[in-house]
Design a protein around this motif. Structure first.
Motif, PDB file in Angstrom:
ATOM      1  N   VAL A 205     -94.935 115.773  97.333  1.00 30.76           N
ATOM      2  CA  VAL A 205     -94.715 114.461  97.951  1.00 30.76           C
ATOM      3  C   VAL A 205     -93.294 114.397  98.522  1.00 30.76           C
ATOM      4  CG1 VAL A 205     -94.622 111.966  97.580  1.00 30.76           C
ATOM      5  CG2 VAL A 205     -96.317 113.348  96.368  1.00 30.76           C
ATOM      6  N   PHE A 206     -93.201 113.966  99.761  1.00 29.02           N
ATOM      7  CA  PHE A 206     -91.909 113.701 100.393  1.00 29.02           C
ATOM      8  C   PHE A 206     -91.766 112.184 100.538  1.00 29.02           C
ATOM      9  CE2 PHE A 206     -92.952 117.980 101.678  1.00 29.02           C
ATOM     10  CZ  PHE A 206     -91.745 118.643 101.608  1.00 29.02           C
ATOM     11  N   PHE A 207     -90.606 111.654 100.170  1.00 28.95           N
ATOM     12  CA  PHE A 207     -90.399 110.226 100.264  1.00 28.95           C
ATOM     13  C   PHE A 207     -89.094 109.935 100.991  1.00 28.95           C
ATOM     14  CE2 PHE A 207     -89.553 111.777  95.924  1.00 28.95           C
ATOM     15  CZ  PHE A 207     -88.180 111.645  95.868  1.00 28.95           C
ATOM     16  N   ALA A 208     -88.927 108.659 101.364  1.00 26.52           N
ATOM     17  CA  ALA A 208     -87.766 108.256 102.182  1.00 26.52           C
ATOM     18  C   ALA A 208     -86.494 108.279 101.354  1.00 26.52           C
ATOM     19  CB  ALA A 208     -88.005 106.870 102.760  1.00 26.52           C
ATOM     20  N   ASP A 209     -85.369 108.364 102.062  1.00 29.92           N
ATOM     21  CA  ASP A 209     -84.072 108.305 101.399  1.00 29.92           C
ATOM     22  C   ASP A 209     -83.776 106.876 100.952  1.00 29.92           C
ATOM     23  OD1 ASP A 209     -83.657 110.992 101.869  1.00 29.92           O
ATOM     24  OD2 ASP A 209     -82.600 110.653 103.752  1.00 29.92           O
ATOM     25  N   ALA A 210     -82.976 106.775  99.925  1.00 24.65           N
ATOM     26  CA  ALA A 210     -82.499 105.465  99.493  1.00 24.65           C
ATOM     27  C   ALA A 210     -81.397 104.978 100.441  1.00 24.65           C
ATOM     28  CB  ALA A 210     -81.972 105.535  98.063  1.00 24.65           C
ATOM     29  N   ILE A 211     -81.173 103.681 100.433  1.00 27.04           N
ATOM     30  CA  ILE A 211     -80.095 103.088 101.236  1.00 27.04           C
ATOM     31  C   ILE A 211     -78.874 102.936 100.328  1.00 27.04           C
ATOM     32  CG2 ILE A 211     -79.374 101.124 102.617  1.00 27.04           C
ATOM     33  CD1 ILE A 211     -82.301 100.588 103.223  1.00 27.04           C
ATOM     34  N   ALA A 212     -77.892 103.803 100.525  1.00 31.83           N
ATOM     35  CA  ALA A 212     -76.690 103.814  99.684  1.00 31.83           C
ATOM     36  C   ALA A 212     -75.521 103.194 100.446  1.00 31.83           C
ATOM     37  CB  ALA A 212     -76.343 105.237  99.264  1.00 31.83           C
ATOM     38  N   ARG A 213     -74.754 102.366  99.737  1.00 29.33           N
ATOM     39  CA  ARG A 213     -73.609 101.696 100.352  1.00 29.33           C
ATOM     40  C   ARG A 213     -72.388 101.860  99.455  1.00 29.33           C
ATOM     41  NH1 ARG A 213     -77.885  97.997 100.862  1.00 29.33           N
ATOM     42  NH2 ARG A 213     -78.531  97.572 103.010  1.00 29.33           N
ATOM     43  N   ASP A 214     -71.231 102.159 100.090  1.00 30.81           N
ATOM     44  CA  ASP A 214     -69.979 102.277  99.361  1.00 30.81           C
ATOM     45  C   ASP A 214     -68.838 102.274 100.363  1.00 30.81           C
ATOM     46  OD1 ASP A 214     -68.504 102.574  96.909  1.00 30.81           O
ATOM     47  OD2 ASP A 214     -68.038 104.608  97.548  1.00 30.81           O
ATOM     48  N   SER A 224     -81.626 112.267  93.604  1.00 32.49           N
ATOM     49  CA  SER A 224     -82.864 111.694  93.094  1.00 32.49           C
ATOM     50  C   SER A 224     -83.465 112.626  92.067  1.00 32.49           C
ATOM     51  CB  SER A 224     -83.863 111.441  94.227  1.00 32.49           C
ATOM     52  OG  SER A 224     -84.314 112.666  94.779  1.00 32.49           O
ATOM     53  N   THR A 225     -84.112 112.047  91.082  1.00 33.87           N
ATOM     54  CA  THR A 225     -84.790 112.816  90.044  1.00 33.87           C
ATOM     55  C   THR A 225     -86.177 112.215  89.834  1.00 33.87           C
ATOM     56  OG1 THR A 225     -82.670 113.206  88.949  1.00 33.87           O
ATOM     57  CG2 THR A 225     -84.657 113.639  87.684  1.00 33.87           C
ATOM     58  N   PRO A 226     -87.269 112.976  90.174  1.00 30.08           N
ATOM     59  CA  PRO A 226     -87.303 114.277  90.855  1.00 30.08           C
ATOM     60  C   PRO A 226     -86.880 114.141  92.325  1.00 30.08           C
ATOM     61  CG  PRO A 226     -89.396 113.745  89.767  1.00 30.08           C
ATOM     62  CD  PRO A 226     -88.607 112.491  89.808  1.00 30.08           C
ATOM     63  N   GLU A 227     -86.669 115.285  92.960  1.00 31.14           N
ATOM     64  CA  GLU A 227     -86.261 115.291  94.358  1.00 31.14           C
ATOM     65  C   GLU A 227     -87.468 115.136  95.275  1.00 31.14           C
ATOM     66  OE1 GLU A 227     -84.176 118.897  95.018  1.00 31.14           O
ATOM     67  OE2 GLU A 227     -82.362 118.256  93.984  1.00 31.14           O
ATOM     68  N   TYR A 241     -83.079 107.129  91.911  1.00 33.45           N
ATOM     69  CA  TYR A 241     -82.015 107.435  92.867  1.00 33.45           C
ATOM     70  C   TYR A 241     -80.685 106.989  92.251  1.00 33.45           C
ATOM     71  CZ  TYR A 241     -83.960 109.039  97.337  1.00 33.45           C
ATOM     72  OH  TYR A 241     -84.497 109.794  98.345  1.00 33.45           O
ATOM     73  N   THR A 242     -79.652 107.822  92.398  1.00 36.03           N
ATOM     74  CA  THR A 242     -78.332 107.505  91.845  1.00 36.03           C
ATOM     75  C   THR A 242     -77.255 107.779  92.890  1.00 36.03           C
ATOM     76  OG1 THR A 242     -79.077 108.108  89.617  1.00 36.03           O
ATOM     77  CG2 THR A 242     -76.710 107.974  89.981  1.00 36.03           C
ATOM     78  N   ILE A 243     -76.263 106.888  92.960  1.00 40.05           N
ATOM     79  CA  ILE A 243     -75.092 107.115  93.809  1.00 40.05           C
ATOM     80  C   ILE A 243     -73.860 107.091  92.916  1.00 40.05           C
ATOM     81  CG2 ILE A 243     -75.022 104.657  94.416  1.00 40.05           C
ATOM     82  CD1 ILE A 243     -73.583 105.465  97.013  1.00 40.05           C
ATOM     83  N   ASP A 244     -73.017 108.103  93.072  1.00 41.24           N
ATOM     84  CA  ASP A 244     -71.795 108.227  92.273  1.00 41.24           C
ATOM     85  C   ASP A 244     -70.632 108.462  93.223  1.00 41.24           C
ATOM     86  OD1 ASP A 244     -69.818 108.690  90.455  1.00 41.24           O
ATOM     87  OD2 ASP A 244     -70.811 110.345  89.414  1.00 41.24           O
ATOM     88  N   ASP A 245     -69.663 107.520  93.262  1.00 40.75           N
ATOM     89  CA  ASP A 245     -68.509 107.678  94.149  1.00 40.75           C
ATOM     90  C   ASP A 245     -67.330 108.348  93.459  1.00 40.75           C
ATOM     91  OD1 ASP A 245     -67.548 105.720  92.501  1.00 40.75           O
ATOM     92  OD2 ASP A 245     -67.224 104.225  94.071  1.00 40.75           O
ATOM     93  N   GLY A 246     -67.532 108.761  92.190  1.00 41.80           N
ATOM     94  CA  GLY A 246     -66.501 109.486  91.475  1.00 41.80           C
ATOM     95  C   GLY A 246     -65.388 108.618  90.935  1.00 41.80           C
ATOM     96  N   ALA A 247     -65.437 107.298  91.184  1.00 40.43           N
ATOM     97  CA  ALA A 247     -64.363 106.425  90.736  1.00 40.43           C
ATOM     98  C   ALA A 247     -64.878 105.264  89.894  1.00 40.43           C
ATOM     99  CB  ALA A 247     -63.584 105.886  91.933  1.00 40.43           C
TER     100      ALA A 247
END
Length: 510
Positions: A205-214, A224-227, A241-247
């Motif tokens: 299965v292929f799915f759309a990307d998440a909308i990430a903002r930072d 994403s887990t699973p990818e 889906y996870t976004i990590d800006d490192g800060a």
């Protein structure tokens, strides 16, 4: 004194002196002791004193300047008015030498705490003139910096700042680190749930990307887990889906991938066509498929005719076209019965694969037992179908006007040859799949004109013997390339033709 006038009048006069004394002291106000910020080309103006008096036009001021060394200058101010009254003040001005960067941050760190980013930005605007010194545009002094001292947007993270000056005799440097901290947390928005169907235990299965903002999206990592593109088993799988800006604290969201296992209607190459086999005792049916030990003769184009033909047998007018077919090979079914090319059955059919007739079937005036009737009638109840071509292969169901209750292969082959000739393909590309009564299933391979011919047949525009046929159904995009074998039951009423593997057929028009 008194005076006598000529008219004997007396006049008296007197005089007095009025003295106004200025008894109010003048006032002088000095600025506080001041340390001037480093200014190349003396760009910063020094503060000065001010004085006042009730008689301002008669006051004088004296500023006595003394160099105390180390950049310190003392000013002593005395004011005197016309009455000799005085006032006095003094102040000290320290002028810093900009060339030696007197305010360079100690320890090489601009600030003890990181500078927060400007709202919504991945940077902070910082002016370092207090640390480096003021450098006017018209100044000819020597100052080099890697970033402008009057202000720059420093990115999140650590930036090294360097300034170099020259006073005409020596070089001086100032270096420090500017740290900007990202305090804006990231956000993320997941796509909608995904639902797919499969006939297997799972599917990729292929799915759309998440909308990430930072504010620092370039520094952020989205995972994403699973990818996307992973194998998902039947059931519901939650994707994170996870976004990590490192800060800041990572942000996450979830959605579901739902895989449904469905049963798909079998395609023409998936359903085995097992036709009931009558028993030798003429019982209604035999539930078992043909025995694998039944003798069979491989059907090839050379059984009864040459691979190619130059003209359509129907080009010669004849009320009952016939085909002269030579048969000599033997079959040995479980119950010994025979067929010969005559209307009546004999003890054993025989046909020789090596028999080679003339290139074109002969057309005679006599009625062949395998020739179609002169004016067959269309099977009632069959609706007219418009066929649309898809691919180059088709599985076609025909209603054939045969002389017997059950058509035999040689009788049906006459029509197959004409179909091959009409489509301009080799006769081996048109093969019998099964025969059941007057219904014949035919596999046509390698033609892009099959649908047009089938429509012409149903509209009686195909010409020749083909106008005697009725097309009951067709399935396109089927597989070709397997060799066919004839399976014949012990009863002369039914004939089977199956592939070397089990041919799978689907028809919904029976």
């Amino acid at each position: 004194p008194a005076f006598c006038n000529a008219d004997n009048s007396i006049s008296v006069t007197c005089t007095s002196t009025i003295t106004i004394t200025d008894d109010e002291n003048p006032q002088v106000v000095c600025p506080p002791n001041t340390t001037l910020e480093p200014a190349f080309c003396n760009a910063e103006e020094e503060p000065t004193y001010v004085f006042t008096d009730n008689c301002p036009f008669t006051i004088t001021d004296t500023d006595t300047i003394t160099d105390l060394g180390g950049g310190f200058i003392r000013h002593q101010v005395l004011v005197i008015d016309s009455s000799g009254r005085t006032d006095f003040c003094q102040y000290v001005i320290q002028t810093l030498n900009p060339f030696i960067f007197p305010n360079c941050p100690a320890g090489g760190v601009y600030s003890a705490f990181p500078i927060p980013n400007d709202p919504g930005k991945c940077s902070a605007f910082i002016n370092v003139e207090p640390e480096i010194g003021t450098f006017p545009e018209d100044c000819t002094s020597y100052l080099l910096t890697n970033y402008p001292e009057e202000g720059h947007a420093y990115p999140v993270g650590d930036t090294a700042y360097l300034a170099i000056s020259y006073d005409g005799s020596a070089y001086y440097t100032c270096s420090f680190t500017i740290s900007v901290e990202d305090i804006d947390p990231p956000t993320i928005e997941c796509p909608e749930d995904v639902e797919v169907d499969t006939t297997e235990s799972g599917v990729v299965v292929f799915f759309a990307d998440a909308i990430a903002r930072d504010n620092c999206i370039a520094n952020s990592v989205v995972s994403s887990t699973p990818e996307s593109g992973s194998f998902f088993t039947v059931g519901t799988t939650t994707v994170t889906y996870t976004i990590d800006d490192g800060a800041n604290t990572p942000a996450s969201c979830t959605f579901d991938v739902v895989v449904n296992q469905v049963t798909v209607l079998p395609s023409p190459v998936e359903t085995p066509a097992f036709i009931p086999c009558p028993s030798p005792s003429n019982s209604e049916s035999n539930a078992n498929p043909p025995s694998p030990t039944a003798s069979r003769a491989k059907v090839t184009p050379s059984d009864s005719r040459t691979p190619t033909r130059s003209e359509n047998p129907s080009s010669t007018p004849s009320s009952s076209p016939t085909s002269s077919v030579s048969e000599s090979s033997s079959r040995t079914p479980s119950a010994s019965r025979s067929r010969t090319p005559s209307p009546s059955s004999s003890s054993s059919p025989s046909r020789s694969p090596s028999a080679t007739p003339s290139p074109n079937p002969s057309i005679s005036d006599s009625q062949s037992p395998y020739a179609p009737s002169a004016s067959p009638s269309q099977t009632p109840g069959v609706e007219s179908i418009v066929f649309v071509q898809s691919g180059r292969n088709a599985l076609v169901e025909l209603i054939v006007p045969c002389q017997r209750t059950v058509c035999v292969a040689d009788e049906a082959q006459i029509y197959l040859d004409e179909i091959a000739l009409a489509l301009n393909i080799d006769i081996s590309s048109v093969q019998i799949v099964s025969i059941f009564g007057h219904e014949i299933t035919v596999l046509i391979c390698g033609s892009e004109d099959t649908a047009d011919l089938l429509n012409d047949i149903n509209n009686n525009q195909a010409g020749g013997n083909l106008d005697n046929l009725t097309v009951e159904g067709a399935q396109f995009d089927v597989s070709c390339g397997e060799e066919l074998y004839v399976y014949e039951s012990s009863s002369s009423s039914t004939l089977y033709v199956l592939t070397s593997f089990i041919i799978f057929v689907v028809f919904t028009l029976f």
